[in-house]
Scaffold this motif. Structure first.
Motif, short mmCIF file in Angstrom:
data_model
loop_
_atom_site.label_atom_id
_atom_site.label_comp_id
_atom_site.label_asym_id
_atom_site.label_seq_id
_atom_site.Cartn_x
_atom_site.Cartn_y
_atom_site.Cartn_z
N ASP A 7 0.82 -1.21 0.00
CA ASP A 7 0.00 0.00 0.00
C ASP A 7 0.85 1.26 0.00
OD1 ASP A 7 1.01 -0.42 2.54
OD2 ASP A 7 -0.74 0.43 3.55
N ARG A 8 2.16 1.11 -0.25
CA ARG A 8 3.04 2.27 -0.24
C ARG A 8 3.82 2.37 -1.55
NH1 ARG A 8 3.95 5.19 4.18
NH2 ARG A 8 2.86 4.53 6.08
N LYS A 9 4.17 3.62 -1.87
CA LYS A 9 5.10 3.90 -2.96
C LYS A 9 6.33 4.57 -2.35
CE LYS A 9 2.19 4.17 -7.07
NZ LYS A 9 2.88 3.12 -7.82
N TYR A 10 7.48 4.21 -2.86
CA TYR A 10 8.73 4.76 -2.37
C TYR A 10 9.30 5.69 -3.44
CZ TYR A 10 8.16 0.67 0.60
OH TYR A 10 7.65 -0.27 1.45
N ILE A 11 9.43 6.96 -3.10
CA ILE A 11 9.96 7.97 -4.03
C ILE A 11 11.42 8.24 -3.67
CG2 ILE A 11 9.74 10.33 -4.88
CD1 ILE A 11 6.77 10.19 -4.10
N VAL A 12 12.30 8.06 -4.63
CA VAL A 12 13.72 8.29 -4.42
C VAL A 12 14.09 9.64 -5.03
CG1 VAL A 12 16.05 7.43 -4.84
CG2 VAL A 12 14.16 5.81 -4.55
N GLN A 13 14.76 10.48 -4.26
CA GLN A 13 15.20 11.76 -4.80
C GLN A 13 16.64 12.03 -4.37
OE1 GLN A 13 12.15 14.30 -3.06
NE2 GLN A 13 13.66 15.21 -1.65
N ARG A 14 17.29 12.86 -5.13
CA ARG A 14 18.68 13.22 -4.83
C ARG A 14 18.73 14.62 -4.24
NH1 ARG A 14 22.85 10.26 -5.78
NH2 ARG A 14 22.52 8.26 -6.81
N GLU A 15 19.54 14.77 -3.20
CA GLU A 15 19.68 16.05 -2.52
C GLU A 15 21.16 16.42 -2.40
OE1 GLU A 15 17.52 16.32 1.11
OE2 GLU A 15 15.60 16.16 0.06
N PRO A 16 21.46 17.73 -2.31
CA PRO A 16 22.87 18.14 -2.24
C PRO A 16 23.55 17.68 -0.96
CG PRO A 16 21.40 20.00 -1.86
CD PRO A 16 20.53 18.86 -2.31
N LEU A 17 24.88 17.64 -1.03
CA LEU A 17 25.69 17.25 0.13
C LEU A 17 25.86 18.41 1.10
CD1 LEU A 17 28.50 15.29 -1.75
CD2 LEU A 17 26.45 14.35 -0.65
N GLY A 18 25.67 19.64 0.59
CA GLY A 18 25.86 20.83 1.43
C GLY A 18 27.03 21.64 0.92
N VAL A 19 28.10 21.70 1.69
CA VAL A 19 29.34 22.32 1.24
C VAL A 19 30.24 21.23 0.65
CG1 VAL A 19 31.40 23.62 1.91
CG2 VAL A 19 29.20 24.09 3.03
N VAL A 20 30.75 21.49 -0.55
CA VAL A 20 31.62 20.53 -1.22
C VAL A 20 33.00 21.16 -1.40
CG1 VAL A 20 32.07 19.37 -3.41
CG2 VAL A 20 29.79 19.27 -2.41
N GLY A 21 34.03 20.40 -1.06
CA GLY A 21 35.39 20.82 -1.32
C GLY A 21 35.89 20.20 -2.61
N ILE A 22 36.45 21.02 -3.50
CA ILE A 22 36.97 20.55 -4.78
C ILE A 22 38.44 20.94 -4.88
CG2 ILE A 22 36.81 20.80 -7.29
CD1 ILE A 22 33.80 21.18 -6.95
N ILE A 23 39.28 19.95 -5.12
CA ILE A 23 40.73 20.15 -5.17
C ILE A 23 41.23 19.59 -6.50
CG2 ILE A 23 42.93 19.65 -4.05
CD1 ILE A 23 41.34 19.15 -1.45
N THR A 24 41.89 20.44 -7.30
CA THR A 24 42.29 20.03 -8.65
C THR A 24 43.81 20.12 -8.82
OG1 THR A 24 41.93 22.28 -9.49
CG2 THR A 24 40.10 20.72 -9.68
N PRO A 25 44.37 19.37 -9.80
CA PRO A 25 45.81 19.32 -10.01
C PRO A 25 46.29 20.41 -10.96
CG PRO A 25 44.76 17.74 -11.43
CD PRO A 25 43.66 18.41 -10.66
N TRP A 26 47.60 20.38 -11.25
CA TRP A 26 48.21 21.46 -12.01
C TRP A 26 48.25 21.19 -13.51
CZ3 TRP A 26 52.20 19.06 -14.42
CH2 TRP A 26 52.87 18.04 -13.75
N ASN A 27 47.83 20.02 -13.97
CA ASN A 27 48.03 19.72 -15.40
C ASN A 27 46.94 20.29 -16.32
OD1 ASN A 27 46.23 17.90 -14.27
ND2 ASN A 27 47.14 16.08 -15.23
N TYR A 28 45.73 20.51 -15.79
CA TYR A 28 44.66 21.12 -16.59
C TYR A 28 44.01 22.22 -15.76
CZ TYR A 28 45.24 17.35 -19.94
OH TYR A 28 45.77 16.49 -20.88
N PRO A 29 44.59 23.42 -15.75
CA PRO A 29 44.22 24.45 -14.78
C PRO A 29 42.82 25.01 -14.91
CG PRO A 29 46.37 24.91 -15.78
CD PRO A 29 45.75 23.81 -16.57
#
Length: 478
Positions: free
Chosen positions: A126-148
């Motif tokens: 008698d139930r339906k399950y709805i799946v949704q995606r939500e943000p993580l909040g604050v995201v840290g992104i760290i990139t290398p020097w080869n493709y600036p």
């Protein structure tokens, strides 16, 4: 640095020099941020994320389309800056800066076409399950020097379109491309009245800035492209955060006896010399069947000799200087180890004279490489083609897989059975058939096995990387 909604220096007042590997000249002085600057950026991003969550996908799409408008008039100038900052030829730099818009627009479409599931209950019909995606909040992104510039464009748009605010740390060797990218984004933010604090860029050493981003409890997720040792430190400090890592590789290109040798040779040289071999998915090891070894190696040597080493701002330059002394010394260490153990230098593989810096290195081919050499055991990260001979596909597979890494790979063959054999059995996140290892696109998953990474990015997989799942149960009468 752009922190808490404004361009600012480091709290310490310190700066560091960005020196061109092409000329040896200091081309920029950049704030040397530290732990306190990262903390401030994280607090600002956390506060802004709540406001960002209220924005619709259409509004965020507009933000990124305007960002492209702000960047596009300056792309030729950015390419010249990149050649001086990173060392890559101007032709490669232009390809990179013009690919920025492609990455942004693809990210927009990924989020616009996000699909999740609605499930019918089994134990509770008698139930339906709805799946949704939500943000993580604050995201840290760290990139290398080869493709600036293209690296931040691969990750930041997806992160913000998914509803996250971002604290971004570019590589200290090449921060200018990332700064230019953020400049365009900030102009768009100001024009469209988005909260400025949704994006922060903190320049400075990884030991302070990167460490704070990864360990701070207010950060919900980390995305890093970098060395294996850096990835291990991130995992140790991140705790239970969602972590996506694309790390190093020691990628094999396998040439079977039935291969199209002309194409295989072209792909070998391209994948070894592109960006001076300073790519996580470069052709690191060239495995060649003994029956076609001599003919193939002669072709590779001839083509490698024709790659022009020179001023990266010249349009006819095929390879520029390497980016930094540490990386070049590692290449030299691997080459010397091979020579001591019996390998033969067939061309190149030495520093070139007559240039403004001693970072110019002649691309080369090394024959008689064996599996006990560092060229086979470790990632070299330079314009070197080590030739390893094999006699059967089983032996080639053993050499390819006998590694702690598993990022990417390639096999050249005209036989479908051979193609499927290696595709099924190579332990790598990517297997390229009849192409260079140095290959990627905007929509496929980019991932690594073993020590080469955790998770995946690219296309819809980037959406998964920057979101978490929530399940909602609704009563439903059948």
């Amino acid at each position: 640095m752009f922190v808490d909604g404004e361009w600012t220096g480091a709290e310490s007042g310190e700066t560091f020099d960005v020196t061109s590997p092409a000329t040896g000249e200091v081309i920029a002085k950049v704030p040397k941020g530290g732990k306190k600057d990262a903390e401030k950026a994280i607090k600002a991003a956390e506060k802004a994320q709540e406001k960002l969550a209220e924005k619709t996908t259409k509004e965020k799409e507009r933000l990124w389309r305007v960002t492209i408008e702000k960047l596009e008039p300056n792309l030729e100038d950015y390419a010249k800056e990149m050649s001086l900052e990173q060392g890559k030829p101007i032709t490669e730099a232009k390809e990179e800066v013009y690919e920025v818009a492609d990455n942004i627009l693809w990210a927009v479409e990924d989020v616009k076409h996000l699909e999740t599931e609605v499930l019918n209950g089994y134990l509770q019909p008698d139930r339906k399950y709805i799946v949704q995606r939500e943000p993580l909040g604050v995201v840290g992104i760290i990139t290398p020097w080869n493709y600036p510039m293209v690296m931040p464009a691969e990750f930041i748009p997806h992160a913000i379109l998914c509803g996250n605010s971002v604290v971004y740390k570019p590589a200290s060797n090449t921060p200018i491309g990332g700064i230019r990218f953020i400049e365009g984004m900030v102009e768009a933010i100001e024009e469209l009245d988005f909260p400025k604090e949704i994006i922060n860029i903190v320049t400075g050493p990884g030991s302070e800035v990167g460490s704070e981003i990864s360990s701070n409890p207010s950060v919900g997720g980390i995305c890093l492209v970098g060395e294996v040792t850096t990835g291990q430190k991130i995992v140790e400090s991140a705790g239970l955060k969602k972590v996506t890592l694309e790390l190093g590789g020691n990628d094999p290109l396998i040439v079977m006896d039935d291969a199209d040798l002309e194409k295989a040779a072209n792909d070998t040289v391209y994948g070894c010399c592109g960006n001076a071999g300073q790519v996580c998915c470069a052709n690191e090891r060239i495995l060649v069947h003994e029956d076609i070894h001599d003919e193939f190696v002669d072709m590779v040597v001839e083509k490698t000799k024709n790659v022009k080493l020179g001023d990266p701002l010249d349009e006819d330059t095929g390879i520029g200087p390497m980016n930094n002394e540490d990386t070049l010394q590692k290449v030299e260490k691997h080459v010397e180890d091979a020579k001591e153990k019996g390998a033969n230098i067939l061309c190149g593989c030495k520093r070139a004279s007559g240039f403004p810096t001693d970072l110019y290195y002649e691309p080369g081919v090394i024959g008689d490489v064996t599996t006990d050499m560092l060229l086979n055991k470790e990632e070299t990260f330079g314009p070197v083609a080590p030739i390893i001979t094999f006699s059967s596909k089983e032996e080639a597979l053993e050499i390819a897989n006998n590694q702690p890494y598993g990022l990417s790979s390639a096999v050249h063959t005209t036989n479908l059975d051979n193609a499927m054999y290696f595709s099924d059995k190579i332990q790598a996140g990517n297997v390229i058939v009849n192409g260079p290892v140095l290959t990627w696109d905007l929509l496929h998953p980019w991932s690594g096995m073993k020590k080469s990474g955790i998770g995946a990015t690219g296309g819809k997989w980037s959406v998964e990387a920057f979101t978490t799942i929530k399940e909602i149960q609704l009563p439903w009468k059948q």
